[in-house]
Design an enzyme around this catalytic site. Structure first.
Site, PDB file in Angstrom:
ATOM      1  N   GLU A   1       0.816  -1.218   0.000  1.00 34.36           N
ATOM      2  CA  GLU A   1       0.000   0.000   0.000  1.00 34.36           C
ATOM      3  C   GLU A   1       0.855   1.276   0.000  1.00 34.36           C
ATOM      4  O   GLU A   1       0.799   2.103   0.905  1.00 34.36           O
ATOM      5  CB  GLU A   1      -0.963   0.000   1.193  1.00 34.36           C
ATOM      6  CG  GLU A   1      -1.986  -1.114   1.116  1.00 34.36           C
ATOM      7  CD  GLU A   1      -2.907  -1.189   2.324  1.00 34.36           C
ATOM      8  OE1 GLU A   1      -3.926  -1.884   2.249  1.00 34.36           O
ATOM      9  OE2 GLU A   1      -2.590  -0.544   3.358  1.00 34.36           O
TER      10      GLU A   1
ATOM     11  N   GLU B   1      -6.918  -7.550  -1.132  1.00 35.85           N
ATOM     12  CA  GLU B   1      -7.373  -7.430   0.251  1.00 35.85           C
ATOM     13  C   GLU B   1      -8.782  -6.864   0.288  1.00 35.85           C
ATOM     14  O   GLU B   1      -9.096  -5.909  -0.422  1.00 35.85           O
ATOM     15  CB  GLU B   1      -6.486  -6.479   1.071  1.00 35.85           C
ATOM     16  CG  GLU B   1      -5.125  -6.970   1.451  1.00 35.85           C
ATOM     17  CD  GLU B   1      -4.406  -5.964   2.359  1.00 35.85           C
ATOM     18  OE1 GLU B   1      -5.096  -5.229   3.097  1.00 35.85           O
ATOM     19  OE2 GLU B   1      -3.173  -5.915   2.310  1.00 35.85           O
TER      20      GLU B   1
END
Length: 673
Positions: A153, A312
């Site tokens: 991320e 995710e």
């Protein structure tokens, strides 16, 4: 060409982040057994493990990771192997405290969380390259390896550092981008407020100043920070390509979350072998499934329309919002299959086993604290079976009906200080226009403003404050060629340097819209205006109005009151073979739907009145055939017309005529032919 699909997977990916280092080794065997029971096909491993893989400088311990990968391979589970460069070890920061990022106010962050990295720091770059090299040399041909997962991320929680190392790096970037200081002065408009530079060495990052700083400098620093982070990704990627050929490399995006608006995913999408995304529902009272659809459509668009992968999401509640409700029974499957409908070749979660310690111990997981006697576990097992039945969906592409323009650089510029109204939120407009299109059952592709738009009958521009001349020319060609364009207010205003286009507003869009704007007239908080139009249809606007002058366009709706009373509010311009619509106020959902409805008529898009609200119908097509996804987000059973007979893959039943979809259920029909 690098591989673009996880190596060794023949069906859809299903699984999640697996963090065995959080548990005694005696638990690992049970994990593998339960993964097989749930139908898991791939897990992400090692993302936060640098301190365990290299407990001291230059001393490595790969034994535990060897055993984990071998165990997963024994159970037939593929591995998305992380490079753990999102969290360097404590010993690294002790040796190199200058690798910790500094805020614009001059405060240096401390070790103790994640992502606390100065991406310009040479020590960090060298250490990241070293651990990545060692992992690639050891596991590059491991039989369980399906995918490389670089970092985690990017841009969260720190997207920019303002330290002296970054200042020097920024000057190098400016020299490479502009050539010399005179070009920087011109681009930044430094004649204003006496900000002129005579040497690049005088330039610093846009640190804290007594009042508003130079907006063009701030915009360029966002570009620099994004490019710097991307340099670090590509450095790791190139190591992995060299030492582990044939295995695709990715990093997990967060395309539609405002927390990650510092990343230009159009640029990043060109650098990864496979686009992957993390998505979490923002439970703020809105229809969360609409935001989910938007995120999936945007991720697919960043992938150029190719299949992507949801790396995710959550099985139930998260733990980082003010209030974190659980997902309703059946919602996890609906969420997961909605992503698949819109292009994902699978559904993975954070995480496999719910943590007992640390900051995310109340974040839901595939295997909850309560174990296998829980509703979540039963739904996980059911989802695994459902995804297994959808193997023919893999590698097909989602079909889109319309395009919405989206540009991260425009967001960056729009959200700088001192704009005409702080109530104008470009992201809110994007959400609002998207929701109207969603409720009309139109599947959306997002597109860069300079992309080829010729295949779309309708293009919507919710907010494009920064519009290059190339983008303006592109939209004019699109309309002249027969396209239908809808543009919202405060678009076309500035160029790539945040300089107002010469001449009247809306700058780069004047010609295509057939109008000029003499003046913006933002409304005060709570103020509203009435907008009247065809057959007396009255709409309501707030936040923003404009003094619009027709220059070829025709008025369709006019302001009924306020400072702009009697002036055009919504216009339509015939240009070449197409039409361009302009909306100069912030309309509510009813108003936007009225305008989009008229524009859809111009685009010859028939209304889909036979489909119930909040029942998604999305099609994926490819060599394996055409698959129709129908997702019922309502509490009422629905029936949806089919244009061909086929087999419903989740139940195995034949389907023809009208497909029955129970309340809260999903049906996927593989159409005959």
């Amino acid at each position: 060409m690098p591989e673009t699909t996880p190596k060794g997977l023949t069906g859809l990916a299903f699984g999640g982040d697996y963090n065995p280092e959080q548990w005694p080794e005696s638990v690992w065997q049970e994990d593998a057994r339960l993964m097989r029971e749930a139908g898991v096909t791939m897990v992400s491993v090692g993302i936060f493990s640098w301190a365990l893989l290299e407990p001291e400088p230059g001393r490595h311990d790969f034994g535990w990771l060897d055993r984990v990968l071998d165990l997963l391979h024994t159970y037939g589970i593929r591995v998305d192997l992380g490079t753990p460069t999102v969290v360097p070890p404590a010993w690294f920061y002790r040796a190199h405290p200058d690798a910790l990022p500094v805020t614009a106010e001059g405060v240096r962050h401390e070790f103790g969380s994640r992502g606390a990295i100065c991406h310009s720091n040479v020590h960090y770059r060298a250490a990241a390259a070293d651990i990545t090299t060692r992992l690639a040399e050891r596991y590059g041909d491991h039989p369980a390896l399906a995918l490389w997962h670089v970092h985690n991320e990017y841009g969260v929680p720190v997207s920019a550092c303002y330290c002296d190392s970054c200042a020097a790096h920024f000057r190098t970037w400016l020299a490479r981008t502009y050539g010399d200081v005179d070009a920087v002065n011109e681009a930044w408009g430094t004649a204003f407020w006496g900000q002129h530079y005579t040497d690049l060495g005088q330039i610093n990052p846009p640190r804290a100043t007594p009042t508003v700083g130079n907006p063009a400098q701030a915009l360029d620093y966002k570009r620099f920070a994004d490019a710097t982070i991307r340099e670090n990704f590509t450095a790791e990627r190139d190591i992995l390509h060299r030492l582990s050929p044939g295995v695709p490399v990715t990093t997990n995006f967060m395309t539609a979350l405002s927390q990650c608006d510092s990343i230009d995913y159009w640029a990043w999408g060109r650098e990864v072998d496979l686009v992957t995304n993390d998505h979490y529902l923002i439970t703020d009272g809105r229809r969360t499934h609409v935001n989910l659809a938007m995120a999936a459509d945007l991720t697919r668009s960043v992938a150029g329309g190719a299949p992507w992968l949801l790396l995710e999401h959550s099985t139930s509640g998260v733990n980082w919002q003010p209030r974190n409700p659980a997902k309703a029974p059946g919602q996890m499957a609906r969420n997961s299959l909605a992503h698949v409908a819109r292009g994902s070749d699978g559904a993975l979660f954070f995480q496999w086993r719910q943590s007992r310690r640390g900051a995310e111990k109340f974040h839901s997981a595939m295997l909850p604290h309560g174990g296998t006697e829980t509703r979540v576990w039963r739904e996980v097992v059911g989802l695994g079976a459902a995804l297994d039945s959808l193997s023919t969906v893999r590698s097909t592409r989602t079909e889109a009906d319309v395009a919405v323009l989206w540009d991260w650089h425009s967001w960056w510029a729009q959200n700088l200080q001192w704009r005409p109204s702080e109530d104008h939120d470009p992201r809110e407009r994007a959400d609002a226009f998207y929701e109207v299109l969603y409720d009309r059952h139109l599947t959306v592709d997002f597109a860069h403003p300079e992309a080829d738009l010729s295949s779309y009958p309708l293009v919507v521009v919710p907010a494009l404050y920064l519009t290059t001349q190339a983008a303006g020319d592109n939209l004019r060609r699109y309309v002249e060629g027969g396209g239908t364009l809808v543009v919202s207010y405060f678009s076309g205003i500035v160029d790539e340097h945040d300089a107002v286009h010469e001449g009247a507003y809306p700058g780069a869009l004047r010609d295509v819209l057939g109008l000029t704007v003499e003046e913006f007239s933002p409304l005060l908080a709570g103020e509203r205006v009435q907008v009247t139009g065809p057959d007396g249809l009255a709409l309501t606007g707030d936040v923003w109005t404009e003094f619009v002058v027709e220059r070829g366009a025709e008025t369709v709706w006019s302001y009924g009151d306020g400072l702009t009373a009697g002036r055009p509010a919504v216009t339509r311009h015939r240009l070449g073979e197409g039409t361009a619509w302009y909306v100069s106020t912030r309309l509510d959902a009813h108003g936007l739907d009225a305008v989009i409805g008229r524009a859809a008529e111009d685009a010859h898009i028939a209304p889909r009145t036979d489909l119930p609200r909040d029942v998604e119908v999305v099609r994926r097509t490819g060599a394996s055939g055409s698959h129709l996804f129908v997702i019922n987000h309502t509490a009422t059973d629905a029936k949806v017309p089919l244009d061909a007979a086929g087999t419903e893959l989740l139940t195995g039943e034949r389907a023809a005529g009208r497909l029955a979809v129970p309340a809260g259920a999903v049906r996927v029909v593989r159409l005959d032919g």
